[in-house]
Design a protein around this motif. Structure first.
Motif, PDB file in Angstrom:
ATOM      1  N   GLU A 178      94.793 -46.223  63.921  1.00 41.06           N
ATOM      2  CA  GLU A 178      94.328 -47.422  64.632  1.00 41.06           C
ATOM      3  C   GLU A 178      94.657 -47.345  66.126  1.00 41.06           C
ATOM      4  O   GLU A 178      93.866 -47.761  66.974  1.00 41.06           O
TER       5      GLU A 178
ATOM      6  N   PRO B  72      86.102 -41.802  65.798  1.00 41.77           N
ATOM      7  CA  PRO B  72      86.653 -42.889  64.984  1.00 41.77           C
ATOM      8  C   PRO B  72      85.884 -43.135  63.688  1.00 41.77           C
ATOM      9  O   PRO B  72      86.493 -43.484  62.669  1.00 41.77           O
TER      10      PRO B  72
ATOM     11  N   ARG C   8      90.997 -44.863  72.438  1.00 41.52           N
ATOM     12  CA  ARG C   8      89.671 -44.354  72.812  1.00 41.52           C
ATOM     13  C   ARG C   8      88.842 -45.468  73.457  1.00 41.52           C
ATOM     14  O   ARG C   8      88.190 -45.253  74.482  1.00 41.52           O
TER      15      ARG C   8
ATOM     16  N   LYS D 110      92.132 -45.015  67.747  1.00 46.21           N
ATOM     17  CA  LYS D 110      90.829 -45.662  67.926  1.00 46.21           C
ATOM     18  C   LYS D 110      90.866 -46.648  69.097  1.00 46.21           C
ATOM     19  O   LYS D 110      89.928 -46.709  69.907  1.00 46.21           O
TER      20      LYS D 110
ATOM     21  N   HIS E 105      90.918 -39.312  64.853  1.00 45.51           N
ATOM     22  CA  HIS E 105      90.506 -40.715  64.968  1.00 45.51           C
ATOM     23  C   HIS E 105      90.236 -41.100  66.417  1.00 45.51           C
ATOM     24  O   HIS E 105      89.491 -42.045  66.675  1.00 45.51           O
ATOM     25  N   TYR E 106      90.825 -40.380  67.345  1.00 44.63           N
ATOM     26  CA  TYR E 106      90.528 -40.621  68.759  1.00 44.63           C
ATOM     27  C   TYR E 106      89.145 -40.068  69.103  1.00 44.63           C
ATOM     28  O   TYR E 106      88.340 -40.732  69.754  1.00 44.63           O
TER      29      TYR E 106
END
Length: 230
Positions: free
Chosen positions: A9, A152, A15, A12, A148-149
């Protein structure tokens, strides 16, 4: 921060933060700030004789050489310039459990900077307020964050090449993070009214920098050499 779900999280949200457009100059400020800190930190005088003795043990010529070396090496990595948080420690993350929503807070140090610095600086903060650098994230933990970066919505589709690029970038810029906060601490040792061992914090960060420098710089140089050959 190392709990996988939360790490994902944070990645994300970071980013999204890096995609923000702020009016004005987009010139990265990292090295300007570090050189400013160096100028201020290298000419201090303390009223406390013991503090002055401790301060006098610092070789600012050596520190300056380290700054120049890391600046040159990171400049070759072509890290994207983004609007960076620059201080993403646990205290600057807020989680609303009811909404299951994470927020980045406290943008005091926010400025245009390098993607690799913001991520590397965040990884250094895994050490927590006790500065236990054995908690620095492993390659596997970092890869989860990077996935996830970078994507996502489809983290499993991130390529090994993309992971390598961001790994090299972040783990070279984490050295710049240590230099940044080490020099910051010296200025705080003189100026801050807070009862904290800022001089000791300088040595903590600078010694951690020195302990990681050889391995991380060698990794970056090997990667760059491979790019040049190909």
């Amino acid at each position: 921060m190392r709990v996988p779900k939360l790490a994902a999280e944070i990645a994300k949200e970071l980013r999204r933060f890096h995609a923000v457009e702020i009016p004005g100059s987009k010139e990265p400020q990292l090295w300007n700030e570090i050189f400013k800190f160096y100028e201020s930190a290298s000419g201090l005088q303390f009223d406390d004789a013991e503090k002055q003795r401790t301060y006098n043990t610092i070789s600012f010529k050596e520190v300056y050489g380290e700054i120049i070396e890391i600046k040159e090496l990171t400049s070759r990595l072509n890290s994207p310039v983004v609007f960076a948080h620059n201080d993403l420690l646990s205290g600057n993350l807020m989680v609303n459990d009811d909404e299951e929503k994470l927020y980045l807070i406290d943008f005091e140090y926010g400025s245009y900077s390098y993607r690799g610095f913001d991520i590397g600086n965040h990884f250094n903060e895994y050490a927590g307020y006790d500065c236990d650098y054995s908690l620095y994230p492993s390659k596997e933990e970092q890869d989860l964050f990077f996935r996830h970066y970078l994507q996502p919505d489809k983290p499993d589709e991130v390529s090994s090449k993309e992971l390598e690029v961001l790994y090299i970038e972040s783990n070279t810029f984490m050295l710049a993070s240590h230099l940044f906060w080490a020099l910051w601490a010296l200025i705080q040792a003189k100026m801050s009214p807070i009862d904290f061992d800022y001089l000791g914090y300088f040595f903590l960060r600078y010694n951690e920098y020195r302990s990681k420098k050889e391995a991380n710089c060698s990794l970056a140089r090997s990667y760059l050499s491979g790019l040049h050959k190909s």
